[in-house]
Design an enzyme around this catalytic site. Structure first.
Site, PDB file in Angstrom:
ATOM      1  N   GLU A   1       0.888  -1.168   0.000  1.00 20.16           N
ATOM      2  CA  GLU A   1       0.000   0.000   0.000  1.00 20.16           C
ATOM      3  C   GLU A   1       0.917   1.207   0.000  1.00 20.16           C
ATOM      4  O   GLU A   1       1.487   1.563   1.028  1.00 20.16           O
ATOM      5  CB  GLU A   1      -0.918  -0.048   1.223  1.00 20.16           C
ATOM      6  CG  GLU A   1      -2.099   0.913   1.122  1.00 20.16           C
ATOM      7  CD  GLU A   1      -1.801   2.268   1.720  1.00 20.16           C
ATOM      8  OE1 GLU A   1      -1.515   3.199   0.921  1.00 20.16           O
ATOM      9  OE2 GLU A   1      -1.837   2.413   2.945  1.00 20.16           O
TER      10      GLU A   1
ATOM     11  N   CYS B   1      -1.873   9.129   2.893  1.00 14.49           N
ATOM     12  CA  CYS B   1      -1.648   8.698   1.514  1.00 14.49           C
ATOM     13  C   CYS B   1      -2.857   8.969   0.633  1.00 14.49           C
ATOM     14  O   CYS B   1      -2.720   9.129  -0.576  1.00 14.49           O
ATOM     15  CB  CYS B   1      -1.278   7.219   1.475  1.00 14.49           C
ATOM     16  SG  CYS B   1      -2.521   6.142   2.233  1.00 14.49           S
TER      17      CYS B   1
END
Length: 500
Positions: free
Chosen positions: A264, A298
């Site tokens: 990720e 993010c």
């Protein structure tokens, strides 16, 4: 909302400053420790063992021994352990949130919000433990049956970031422990203490020794320790959340052993506002998304594209709302935005602002470091007249800097939004249903926010989380998909009596 001072936290039974291996609180083999800095003051407030690659084998072997028995426990037993862990974390929510605030700098309300969000994972995966099933089918060849069973993959190495330390651990550990795997967790150097608090509560919940291990380490020793974990022959699965640059290194380390891997990685997320959008709805969503943890997420909005017909109105609206933010230490009740977590975050934000200014961007709010507070503070900053050539267009900001770009039509917006090597999340606001379906299909991202950008909506236990392109691969959370990342499928073919 209450905050505790560091010395109060240290005197609580929750607080630990040693690594956790095989059910024991231990120092590193070298005996060395590293300092933990409060980004709100710039001062040392705690320390943790500085483990290095030499400490990895003992932790992995402990996890492997535990796995040999833990994998045989029933799904119901694993679910009950997760629920006990979940209950203990809830009981200690406020103290853990205080630790997170002193480690990351985020306001206490945000730290508490992270705990509430993160606990969705322990609760969800407790249920997922009993939903793992195999299959049976009749193949084309007569007299045969094909069966599949799913089994835990083995020892998991979890490499977690500093921006959401509790959520990232519980999202990974919840799925792994539900599947029957055991873990070695390597927290970020900035946030070891909150993760050690989770280990403390995992022990109290009754997880067997070696099922959940934590190796803390300094920034200097993070690369060799992480590589040793990735390359250890008994580690069968690695899950990493962090930058694309480091994710590529992790993938290389895992390639030699053909490890199962979830990445990720970074995002450069576009946020698109069309003329027909509800501007207040879009602005409120952007406020929560962009300024949370000073822009250090993010999935935050990195590039905001606004259609020309509402560009000026939206710029004024978001500037007016942003101007009301109160920047201060996360423990102060009045603070609505804290510092960035590392000094490097200050440097990157300042560089992007200066680059935008040189290329004709207008700084309509903020734009400077904040001196006199003692920590790593930067003003919430808004840039209008942003251009493709600016650094902020190509770099993930990870700071409190917002760039507004003007576009004319849908085709132009989609092309600009997709013009990045990243593909984690994209957001858009429109009331046109046809356009909604087109954007869902045409935007290149693993997650699409359609008139929403809330953390609990875009990223939730029941929603598959993950990106495409250079934002990584694999999914965390969601029904079936996340727990499958920690399982292997075994196929059995049976010939019935009388058929050969």
């Amino acid at each position: 909302m209450t905050s505790k001072l560091p010395f109060e936290l240290k005197n609580s039974g929750l607080f630990k400053e040693k690594s956790y291996v095989n059910g024991n609180w231990v120092e590193s083999k070298s005996g060395k420790r590293f300092d933990v800095i409060d980004p709100g003051s710039g001062k040392v407030w705690a320390s943790a063992p500085d483990n290095n690659a030499d400490d990895v084998d003992v932790a992995v072997k402990a996890a492997y021994v535990a796995f040999e028995s833990y994998k045989k426990t029933t799904p119901k037993s694993r679910a009950q352990l997760l629920l006990r862990w979940d209950a203990l974390i809830r009981e200690n929510r406020d103290d853990i949130a205080n630790i997170v605030t002193y480690e990351t700098g985020k306001p206490l309300a945000e730290s508490q919000g992270e705990l509430d969000y993160a606990l969705g994972f322990t609760w969800w995966f407790a249920g997922e433990a009993e939903r793992v099933t195999g299959t049976i089918q009749t193949p084309s060849v007569p007299g045969r049956r094909i069966l599949t069973v799913k089994q835990p993959v083995g020892v998991v190495a979890a490499l977690v970031p500093w921006n959401f330390p509790i959520a990232m651990v519980l999202r990974k550990a919840g799925a792994a422990l539900a599947a029957g795997c055991t873990l070695v967790v390597k927290p970020s150097p900035e946030t070891p203490l909150s993760v050690l608090a989770l280990a403390n509560l995992a022990e109290q919940a009754g997880f067997p020794k070696g099922a959940f291990n934590v190796l803390t380490t300094s920034l200097e020793n993070t690369p060799p320790l992480s590589e040793a974990l990735c390359r250890h022959p008994s580690v069968k699965k690695v899950t990493f959340t962090g930058s694309t640059r480091v994710g590529k290194l992790v993938a290389k380390h895992c390639a030699d052993g053909l490890k199962k891997l979830t990445l990720e990685l970074g995002g450069n997320c576009p946020f698109i506002i069309f003329d027909d959008a509800d501007l207040n709805q879009a602005a409120d969503a952007l406020m929560g998304l962009k300024w949370r943890h000073a822009g250090q997420a993010c999935i935050t909005a990195n590039r905001v594209y606004v259609q020309s017909g509402v560009y000026k109105a939206f710029s004024d609206l978001i500037a007016q709302k942003t101007s009301k933010l109160v920047v201060g230490h996360g423990s102060e009740k009045s603070s609505t935005m804290g510092p960035v977590t590392t000094p490097q975050g200050l440097t990157k934000a300042a560089n992007q602002v200066e680059d935008a200014r040189k290329q004709g961007g207008q700084i309509i709010l903020g734009g400077n470091k904040i001196d006199g507070k003692g920590g790593y503070f930067f003003e919430p900053t808004i840039i209008t007249g942003a251009k493709k050539e600016m650094l902020i267009t190509s770099e993930e900001t990870f700071g409190p800097v917002l760039a507004l770009y003007e576009f004319q039509d849908e085709e132009e917006a989609v092309k600009a939004a997709n013009d990045t090597s990243m593909g984690l999340a994209s957001y858009f606001f429109t009331k046109n249903v046809d356009r909604t379906w087109r954007l869902l299909e045409n935007l290149e991202a693993g997650m699409i926010g359609m008139n929403t950008a809330r953390l609990g909506a875009m990223s939730a236990a029941e929603s598959p989380f993950g990106g495409i392109k250079e934002s990584g691969y694999g999914k965390e959370s969601g029904k079936d998909v996340a727990i499958n990342e920690y399982l292997v499928t075994k196929t059995g073919t049976m010939t019935l009596d009388g058929h050969f």
